[in-house]
Structures are given as structure tokens and as C-alpha cells.
Motif scaffolding. Structure first.
Motif, PDB file in Angstrom:
ATOM      1  N   ASP A 131      -5.966  -0.869   4.933  1.00 33.91           N
ATOM      2  CA  ASP A 131      -6.945  -0.158   4.124  1.00 33.91           C
ATOM      3  C   ASP A 131      -6.333   0.184   2.764  1.00 33.91           C
ATOM      4  OD1 ASP A 131      -9.299   0.936   3.419  1.00 33.91           O
ATOM      5  OD2 ASP A 131      -9.348   2.460   4.992  1.00 33.91           O
ATOM      6  N   TRP A 132      -7.194   0.547   1.811  1.00 32.23           N
ATOM      7  CA  TRP A 132      -6.695   0.938   0.499  1.00 32.23           C
ATOM      8  C   TRP A 132      -6.219   2.388   0.531  1.00 32.23           C
ATOM      9  CZ3 TRP A 132      -6.124  -3.329  -1.775  1.00 32.23           C
ATOM     10  CH2 TRP A 132      -7.106  -4.307  -1.828  1.00 32.23           C
ATOM     11  N   LYS A 133      -5.126   2.633  -0.185  1.00 31.59           N
ATOM     12  CA  LYS A 133      -4.708   4.013  -0.371  1.00 31.59           C
ATOM     13  C   LYS A 133      -4.334   4.169  -1.835  1.00 31.59           C
ATOM     14  CE  LYS A 133      -1.214   7.140   1.348  1.00 31.59           C
ATOM     15  NZ  LYS A 133      -0.211   6.840   0.316  1.00 31.59           N
ATOM     16  N   VAL A 134      -4.828   5.223  -2.479  1.00 32.62           N
ATOM     17  CA  VAL A 134      -4.505   5.409  -3.888  1.00 32.62           C
ATOM     18  C   VAL A 134      -3.040   5.800  -4.001  1.00 32.62           C
ATOM     19  CG1 VAL A 134      -4.982   6.756  -5.939  1.00 32.62           C
ATOM     20  CG2 VAL A 134      -6.849   6.079  -4.458  1.00 32.62           C
ATOM     21  N   GLU A 135      -2.336   5.085  -4.898  1.00 34.71           N
ATOM     22  CA  GLU A 135      -0.890   5.303  -4.993  1.00 34.71           C
ATOM     23  C   GLU A 135      -0.619   6.361  -6.053  1.00 34.71           C
ATOM     24  OE1 GLU A 135       1.139   4.190  -2.941  1.00 34.71           O
ATOM     25  OE2 GLU A 135       3.053   4.663  -3.885  1.00 34.71           O
TER      26      GLU A 135
END
Lengths: 346, 377
Positions: free
Chosen positions: B373-377
Motif C-alpha cells: 500500500d502507499w504510505k506518505v514518506e
């Protein structure tokens, strides 16, 4: 470039070359028997890989619907043909049913098996059945009534079939690509070289298929009949070999080889609905290098194409495709200087 | 007799009004087939959700397939300007196709809203505005993270087309400013089945990070090849790869990949202070209601933003001229250049007379692939 890099590239080139070899063999086979330059050979590759990918998700692949539609068209054509010859309803029905039965059985089997999420190998077998069933139907619908036309007309039909199959591929599989699971999750380290199970499968299957083809043509009656058709269509027909069934058998074999190639290449790269064309084209380059006539020639040509491709991608990645397809020019030049006219051969 | 005349006159007036009120015509050229169809189809889906009126005027959308072929794109654009007399051209979403469309737009003095970050020679983009973030804006976001991670050298593996070349140019320029070096450059084609040769060379150069420039599910294959060669550094991907197909095809191999993206893709994870949060959530909710959860992507977002831009510029232009006239087309361009700071789902745009790129440098968001899944870095 040192030895380890060269050996990795060598392995990569031979693995890809083995796939091109299969497609090159199929191209030569189809051309010698039917004089069709079969451009859509690569489409069978994409169909095979993507059909398996859809089966993996537990859905019924769209290729099944296409198979049924094509079978219905072919059956109608056969039925009309039989009616014209016999004016007999029973003969008409029989001839149409004969064409329908295999595709319908395959489609039924798929509809039953798709939601069951069977083991990978069974699904692979099913995909091969589906795609192989396309072969004779494509021949029946697109080529059979033109069997006596010139190679140029057949080539033009091939281009049409190619576009139709690519477009339908987009409809059935969507625009995004799929990658199939590997059949054998082996990773062997030999120094700098990593040998994957899939690469071994690719090479072994290619060799096995080439040996099988050789046995088929040398030892079996059907193979000999195909060879006879390849040498002289009229003579073969006078000897009681039906050039129609020869054509359908040839296309079934071509589709089988295409589907197998698709299954082999599916786990090593992402396959899109239109990926088949370039893969098939490289097989075609190999076949042309062999003058569209010699199986060992096509095999050597394919390995050469694979190796050039691997090394070109290392040295000049931006020009890889240019290098691979420019290769055909010196080969053609050499062939034309050597052979003179060969149009009359087939 | 008189009655009849009045009747005819009224009928004519009505007819004339009918054509004058008629409809803003928008020509859209998208790759619905061909290699970039994975980008074009989501935009087309989003456009199906467009309202039938914009700025109180009826909208006639003409969507044509360019098959990811520059020749077809040019043909479509010529048809738009000569036969359909469109007020604005949208497209294409494939970079190599959008570039020749820009020529037609400039010749016919029609605004082109390009859905890909196309680079044109100076002075050639008078009528072309870009909807996606420029590669430079996205490189800016990448640089921020790269500097934080202490990356000093980068290897580049990109498409052999205008998208890859555009990234190489902008990224290199941005990197030089930040003291980062691009030490190896390799190309591949979307149809390639193997990138072993290129990856061998890149890994041998041993850069701190690798930048892969590819789109959609095509971005997974080079990524997997790099991981398979045992490369241990960071791997970066561009905004064309910010779709879920990257994870679907790449599986475990793409875990930990850094992908730059517009904010629309990760609407829910944006901080409340982010200007685009409201628009992004609206886009995601509408799109996923129509096409299912997880169907959102970068390109559908551009389709949504194109509508927001039209909502703003069409009323501005309507004050000056009637649709279907050259004056209206010119008014649309002036409106684009003077519309000022505008919030869209993908960030904040501000086109001016000298800048037809639009986005402010804060637009790009760095994502990391974590557990598929996407995770904001």
C-alpha cells in the motif's frame, strides 16, 4: 565487461533466444505448409500468458468467449460448405458439429474449472488447450478459403488478423500487464551467475519441443503428410492428403507452440495485451534468417537474435531494437546474393 | 402572411440563438489502445463523470482514440480544429503524442490542455498548458527525500521515449543544483521482455539510488530486475508509476520503493493543512464510487483537474466572447494565463504568461510502498 557479466548476458540471451526459437520454428512450419507468413504468431504468446493470468484470478478469461464466437463462425462456414456440396441437412449438421465440438468442450471445461482455483499446472494446461483451439479456427475463418491465393494476399490477411487479435486482446485483458507466478522457484548461484528455475524450464522445454517436432516430422504419418504438403501441395492432394486438414493441423501446432511460449515467458516479464507482437517479430527475424525454410536455421537464427539483443542492451541500450532489426539486412543481402529466385519453391 | 413572416423570423432567431448558445466543444485525444492505454483509459473513465454543463453552458465532449500513435494524435487534433471547430483541445496523456498535438494547437490558435508533462522548444508553447506536474516539480520533491537519505549518486533507467528523455533532462538539472550526480544512464523500451544488460551496467556503477522512469504496470519489470540483481540501494519511481498496478505486478519486489506522486492519489493521508485535501477527497470519492475501491490513479486525477480548470476559465472567457469563435479561443487562453492561484486535486496551479507549467514546487508527495500500500514518506 568481464567474464561474469558476459556469462550473465549469455544466459539471458540464450533464455530469450530459446523462446524466439520456438516462435521461429512455428513461423517456418506455418509458412512451409500453408505459405502464410503468420504475423500474429506472437499474439498466441500474449493470449497464452494472459489467459493463465486471468485464470489465476479465478475468473473466466475473455478468450473463451472469442473462442465460442470464432467456433460458431467456423461452424457456419463449414455448414454452408457442406450444404453446397451435398444438399443434405444431416451432412450439414454433422460438418458444423465437428467444428464446434472441441471449442465447446474446452469452453465448458474452462467455465467449470475457472472458479475452482486449481493448481497452477492444471490451469496452465487449460490455458494451452484454450489457445491451441484457436489455431484451426483462425485458419478456417481467415485463411482456408484463400488457400490458393498468392503469399502476398495471405500476408495482407495476416496483418489484418494481427490487428484484430491485438484489439480483441485489449478488450479481454485490459490495458495493464500481468506477470504469472513462476513454475519452479529455484535460484541457483554459480559464481556471479544466478540460474533461475524458470530459465531451466524454458531451455528444457524448447529443446524437448524441438526434438518432438523432429520426431513428429520424421516418424509419424501426419508429420510426413505435412512435409509432403510443404514440398508440393498439388502432389500431396493427389496422394489423398487434404490440404485443408493439413492447414488446420499446422495452425493448431503453431497455436500450441505460441501458448507454450507464453507460459514460459509469462513468469520472467510483464506481458501486456500487445507484447506478443515484438516477441513474435523477433521469432520472425530468426525464421527469415533461415530463409523461412529450415528448422535448424531458425533455431540458430533465434539464438543469435537473443544473444545480440542481450549484448546490445548492455552496450547501447538506447539502440537495442535498432541493432536487432538491422541485423536482418545483411542476412537478406547474403541470401539474395546466394540463392537467386526462390519464389517458385513453394 | 404577416404572421407567417413573424413565425419564420422567430424560428430563425431561435435557431441562431440555438447555435450561439451552442455548446462549448472540447476535443479530447486519449490513448484508449496501444502501449499507453493504461494511462488513457482512467482519464476516459473520469471524463464519463463530467457534468453536462460547465459555467452554465452545455458541453460537447468529443473523445477520440489516438492509439498512443503520434500520427493518429495529429490527425485527431487536425479533425478537432478543422471539422469540429473545438474551443479547446485536451490531451494526449501519452507524452510522445501530446507533442505533435501542440503544433496543431499553436497553428490553429486553440488552447491545448496537455495531460502529460511535454517539453517544447522555447516559444512553442504559446497555446499549450500542462495539467500534470512537470518533471522538474516532481524531481524537486524527490531531491528533498534524497538529500535527507544522504544520496550522492543516482543511476538512471528510463524509457527510450520523450517521457524518459524529459525526466533525464529535468532530473539531471535539479540534481546538479543539489550536489547529486547521475553516474549511469540506461534506456529500455516498454515492449522489452528483459533489462538484464542495462541493470548489470547500472549495478556495476553502484549508485546510492536508482531512478526508474516508466509508467503503469510497465514500471514493475525493471524494478524487479534491479532487485533480482541484488541491488541494495534505494529505488525511486516517477509519478507515471503511481498506480496500484505497480504493486499488483511487482508484489514483494517493489516493497520499499519510493514513488513520487501528485496528492490526489493519497487523498486520505494528506494532512488537513494541505490545500488540495478537499478537492482530492472529492475526486477519490466520486471516482471510486463509480469504478470501485482502489481504482483511483494519477491520470484520472488529471481528468478531474481538467474539469476544475474549465469551471474556472470558461465563465471568464464567456464574458468576452461566444463559444465557437476565434475570440473565445483567445479569451480562453487569456483566462488560463490570468486565472491565478487555483487549488486542484493534484496541488496548486498558477499559470502565467511566461509559465505554462503551472504547479508550484510544493506539489509532489513522496510515497513509499509498505505492505502493498502507499504510505506518505
Amino acid at each position: 565487461m568481464d567474464f561474469s557479466i558476459a556469462s550473465i548476458l549469455l544466459l539471458d540471451g540464450v533464455t530469450n533466444g530459446a523462446i524466439y526459437a520456438l516462435l521461429g520454428l512455428a513461423t517456418v512450419l506455418v509458412f512451409t505448409v500453408t505459405r502464410v507468413i503468420f504475423i500474429p504468431q506472437g499474439e498466441f504468446v500474449a493470449y497464452g500468458a494472459l489467459t493463465l493470468a486471468i485464470l489465476q484470478t479465478g475468473k473466466i478469461p475473455g478468450t473463451v468467449w472469442l473462442l465460442l464466437i470464432l467456433a460458431a463462425i467456423a461452424a457456419a462456414m463449414d455448414g454452408v460448405g457442406a450444404w453446397r456440396r451435398h444438399h443434405n441437412a444431416l451432412a450439414t449438421l454433422k460438418s458444423a458439429l465437428k467444428t464446434l465440438v472441441i471449442p465447446v468442450v474446452v469452453a465448458g471445461l474452462t467455465a467449470w474449472a475457472a472458479p475452482l482455483q486449481m493448481p497452477l499446472l492444471l490451469q496452465a494446461l487449460l490455458s494451452v488447450c484454450i489457445v491451441t483451439a484457436f489455431g484451426p479456427l483462425v485458419y478456417r475463418v481467415a485463411y482456408q478459403s484463400l488457400a490458393d491465393a498468392s503469399p502476398l494476399v495471405l500476408l495482407i490477411v495476416s496483418v489484418g488478423v494481427h490487428f484484430a487479435m491485438t484489439g480483441l486482446g485489449l478488450l479481454f485483458f485490459g490495458a495493464e500487464g500481468f506477470r504469472n507466478p513462476s513454475f519452479w522457484d529455484l535460484r541457483m548461484s554459480l559464481g556471479a551467475l544466478t540460474l533461475s528455475g524458470q530459465a531451466i524450464i524454458i531451455m528444457l522445454t524448447s529443446v524437448a519441443l524441438i526434438v518432438l517436432l523432429w520426431l513428429f516430422f520424421e516418424r509419424s504419418l501426419y508429420g510426413k503428410a505435412l512435409r509432403a504438403t510443404a514440398v508440393n501441395r498439388l502432389g500431396a492432394r493427389l496422394m489423398g492428403i487434404s490440404s485443408q486438414s493439413a492447414g488446420q493441423l499446422t495452425f493448431a501446432m503453431a497455436a500450441l507452440i505460441g501458448a507454450l511460449s507464453g507460459l514460459l515467458i509469462g513468469p520472467t516479464t510483464t506481458i501486456f495485451y500487445d507484447s506478443g507482437f515484438l516477441i513474435g517479430l523477433k521469432g520472425f527475424v530468426a525464421a527469415v534468417a533461415a530463409g523461412l525454410a529450415s528448422y535448424p536455421g531458425a533455431l540458430l537464427g533465434a539464438l543469435f537474435v537473443g544473444l545480440v539483443e542481450a549484448f546490445a542492451s548492455f552496450w547501447a541500450s538506447a539502440f537495442k531494437e535498432v541493432i536487432v532489426f538491422t541485423l536482418i539486412l545483411p542476412v537478406l543481402l547474403w541470401r539474395s546474393l546466394q540463392g537467386g529466385h526462390s519464389d517458385e519453391e513453394h | 402572411m404577416k404572421l407567417k413572416k413573424t413565425f419564420i423570423a422567430t424560428a430563425f432567431t431561435l435557431l441562431a440563438c440555438g447555435t450561439a448558445l451552442a455548446d462549448i466543444t472540447i476535443g479530447v485525444s486519449l490513448p484508449l489502445t496501444g502501449p499507453a492505454s493504461g494511462l488513457g483509459i482512467p482519464v476516459n473513465n473520469q471524463m464519463k463523470l463530467w457534468p453536462s454543463t460547465i459555467g452554465g453552458e452545455k458541453v460537447r465532449l468529443i473523445i477520440l482514440d489516438d492509439a498512443t500513435d503520434p500520427t493518429n494524435g495529429t490527425k485527431n487534433a487536425k479533425r478537432f480544429v478543422t471539422d469540429d471547430k473545438v474551443d479547446i483541445i485536451i490531451g494526449s496523456v501519452a507524452t510522445p503524442v501530446a507533442i505533435p498535438i501542440a503544433d496543431v494547437a499553436a497553428e490553429s490558435k486553440t488552447v491545448q490542455l496537455s495531460l502529460s508533462p511535454i517539453q517544447l522548444p522555447p516559444g512553442k508553447d504559446g497555446w499549450t498548458f500542462r495539467m500534470p506536474q512537470s518533471n522538474a516539480v516532481m524531481s524537486h520533491a524527490m531531491m528533498g527525500l534524497m538529500k535527507k537519505q544522504g544520496v550522492k549518486t543516482v543511476g538512471f533507467l528510463g524509457y527510450t521515449d520523450a517521457y524518459g528523455e524529459g525526466w533525464l533532462k529535468d532530473f539531471t538539472a535539479e540534481a546538479e543544483k543539489n550536489g547529486i550526480k547521475v553516474i549511469a544512464t540506461e534506456r529500455f523500451a516498454r515492449s522489452d521482455t528483459s533489462v538484464t544488460g542495462q541493470v548489470l551496467k547500472l549495478v556495476a556503477a553502484n549508485p546510492d539510488a536508482m531512478l526508474i522512469v516508466a509508467s503503469g504496470s510497465g514500471a514493475a519489470m525493471p524494478h524487479m530486475a534491479v532487485v533480482e540483481r541484488g541491488y541494495k540501494g534505494k529505488i525511486y519511481q516517477t509519478h507515471a508509476a503511481a498506480t496500484r498496478d505497480l504493486m499488483r505486478v511487482g508484489g514483494k519486489a517493489v516493497e520499499g520503493a519510493y514513488v513520487v506522486s501528485g496528492p490526489a492519489v493519497i487523498a486520505e493521508q494528506l494532512p488537513d493543512s494541505h490545500p488540495s485535501k478537499k478537492a482530492a477527497i472529492d475526486f477519490v470519492q466520486k471516482f471510486e464510487k463509480a469504478y470501485g475501491p482502489g481504482s483511483r490513479n494519477q491520470f484520472a486525477g488529471h481528468g478531474y483537474d481538467a474539469e476544475l480548470v474549465l469551471e474556472k476559465i470558461v465563465p471568464m472567457a464567456l464574458k468576452k466572447a461566444k463559444p465557437g469563435t476565434p475570440e473565445f479561443r483567445a479569451a480562453l487562453r487569456d483566462a488560463m494565463e490570468t486565472m491565478g492561484r487555483s487549488v486542484v486535486a493534484h496541488g496548486v496551479v498558477n499559470w502565467t504568461k511566461d509559465d505554462h507549467w503551472g504547479y508550484t514546487p510544493e506539489t509532489g508527495v513522496m510515497l513509499k510502498v509498505v505492505n502493498g500500500d502507499w504510505k506518505v514518506e
